[in-house]
Write an enzyme that holds these catalytic residues in place. Structure first.
Site, PDB file in Angstrom:
ATOM      1  N   ASP A 139      59.035 -39.401 -26.800  1.00 30.56           N
ATOM      2  CA  ASP A 139      60.156 -39.888 -26.013  1.00 30.56           C
ATOM      3  C   ASP A 139      61.348 -39.026 -26.306  1.00 30.56           C
ATOM      4  OD1 ASP A 139      62.072 -41.934 -24.594  1.00 30.56           O
ATOM      5  OD2 ASP A 139      62.529 -42.575 -26.907  1.00 30.56           O
ATOM      6  N   ASP A 184      65.566 -39.980 -25.419  1.00 31.28           N
ATOM      7  CA  ASP A 184      66.619 -40.486 -25.801  1.00 31.28           C
ATOM      8  C   ASP A 184      66.540 -41.710 -27.135  1.00 31.28           C
ATOM      9  OD1 ASP A 184      68.698 -39.729 -23.649  1.00 31.28           O
ATOM     10  OD2 ASP A 184      67.096 -40.500 -22.273  1.00 31.28           O
TER      11      ASP A 184
HETATM   12  C1  XBP Z   1      66.131 -43.408 -21.738  1.00 27.63           C
HETATM   13  C2  XBP Z   1      66.933 -43.965 -20.633  1.00 27.63           C
HETATM   14  C3  XBP Z   1      67.796 -43.196 -19.688  1.00 27.63           C
HETATM   15  C4  XBP Z   1      69.022 -42.358 -20.213  1.00 27.63           C
HETATM   16  C5  XBP Z   1      69.775 -42.064 -19.230  1.00 27.63           C
HETATM   17  O1  XBP Z   1      64.894 -43.189 -21.503  1.00 27.63           O
HETATM   18  O2  XBP Z   1      66.806 -44.978 -20.295  1.00 27.63           O
HETATM   19  O3  XBP Z   1      68.282 -43.804 -18.735  1.00 27.63           O
HETATM   20  O4  XBP Z   1      69.682 -43.538 -20.946  1.00 27.63           O
HETATM   21  O5  XBP Z   1      69.316 -41.142 -18.384  1.00 27.63           O
HETATM   22  P1  XBP Z   1      63.887 -42.931 -22.669  1.00 27.63           P
HETATM   23  P2  XBP Z   1      69.480 -41.171 -16.870  1.00 27.63           P
HETATM   24  O6  XBP Z   1      64.149 -43.703 -23.868  1.00 27.63           O
HETATM   25  O7  XBP Z   1      62.478 -42.954 -21.747  1.00 27.63           O
HETATM   26  O8  XBP Z   1      64.104 -41.356 -22.855  1.00 27.63           O
HETATM   27  O9  XBP Z   1      70.803 -41.497 -16.596  1.00 27.63           O
HETATM   28  O10 XBP Z   1      68.948 -39.665 -16.480  1.00 27.63           O
HETATM   29  O11 XBP Z   1      68.678 -42.107 -16.158  1.00 27.63           O
END
Ligand code: XBP
Length: 249
Positions: A9, A11
């Site tokens: 993953d 973020d």
């Molecule tokens: C993380 C998310 C994303 C980021 C922002 O997803 O939910 O929305 O916060 O990215 P993961 P965007 O944990 O799967 O990496 O603004 O491009 O949506």
């Protein structure tokens, strides 16, 4: 079956991107659009219950007295989101974010052992590119067998789509991979796709229940504090991941 790929993953897991990256970039976008909106740390934590930056904007507009009427919200969310991603890339380039401790080392274990690397995220491809180019260099993509982003899997976590598509891209069954996540929605997505997962706790999901995770701990840089307890001292190694998988099978 032997572990053949580690799926990351992004973020919260590769880096603490939310509080000091996406949140700050959203606020810069609001200012650029002349909007008197500001997401503080606490409110952003509430909005994080929804995956996807555009989706987060739409959720916030539902409770804002000064939001445009419904027919214009989608367009505003799309424009703000694009602007936010530009600011996010600039923040990453400026050195505002780094890989979490232990990530680089575990990736190194995989490279040494011939275990492939993959990414399964619901963030935009541009954000992944910015982060990994900063952390691993411009040729980062060659180190990954599969990189699945929001553009590849429009159904956001907890929907299992991004993991199912990642398995398909790797040509592997769930029993041959392990995922690393930080959030309940990511763990739920793994479970839906039959992907075993460990959880490295992040700022915004420090105490959430993550039912079904093979192991949960404070970070990949330390063996202390993990449940179940680690058998090997030091950081979380590929050998430790393989042990957790063995216990689960
Ligand atoms: C993380 C998310 C994303 C980021 C922002 O997803 O939910 O929305 O916060 O990215 P993961 P965007 O944990 O799967 O990496 O603004 O491009 O949506």
């Amino acid at each position: 079956m032997k572990l053949q790929a580690l799926i990351w993953d992004v973020d919260g897991t590769l880096a603490e991107t939310e509080r000091d990256g996406h949140r700050v970039a959203f606020n810069l976008a609001f200012a650029e659009f002349g909007l008197d909106w500001f997401w503080d740390e606490y409110h952003y934590g509430e909005l994080l219950r929804v995956a996807g930056g555009r989706e987060r904007l739409l959720l916030d507009m539902e409770t804002r007295a000064d939001a445009p009427d419904e027919s214009r919200r989608e367009a505003l969310a799309a424009a703000l989101h694009a602007c936010k991603n530009t600011h996010y890339a600039r923040l990453v380039d400026s050195g505002a974010l780094q890989l979490r401790a232990g990530v680089r080392e575990l990736m190194g274990d995989c490279a040494a052992a011939g275990v492939r690397l993959a990414v399964a995220t619901t963030t935009s491809r541009s954000n992944v590119d910015a982060l990994l180019a900063m952390a691993l260099g411009d040729a980062w993509r060659a180190r990954f067998a599969a990189v699945l982003c929001a553009e590849d899997a429009p159904l956001k976590k907890p929907d299992p789509q991004v993991y199912l598509r990642c398995l398909a891209a790797l040509g592997l069954p769930g029993s041959a991979v392990l995922a690393v996540e930080d959030a309940p929605a990511g763990v739920a997505a793994c479970r839906g796709a039959g992907v075993p997962v460990i959880v490295t706790r992040s700022h915004y999901f420090a105490h959430d229940a993550v039912p079904g995770a093979l192991a949960v701990g404070p970070g990949l840089d330390r063996a202390e504090g993990w449940s179940p307890a680690t058998a090997l001292p030091g950081r979380i190694t590929l050998a430790q991941c393989a042990q957790w998988l063995d216990i689960a099978h």
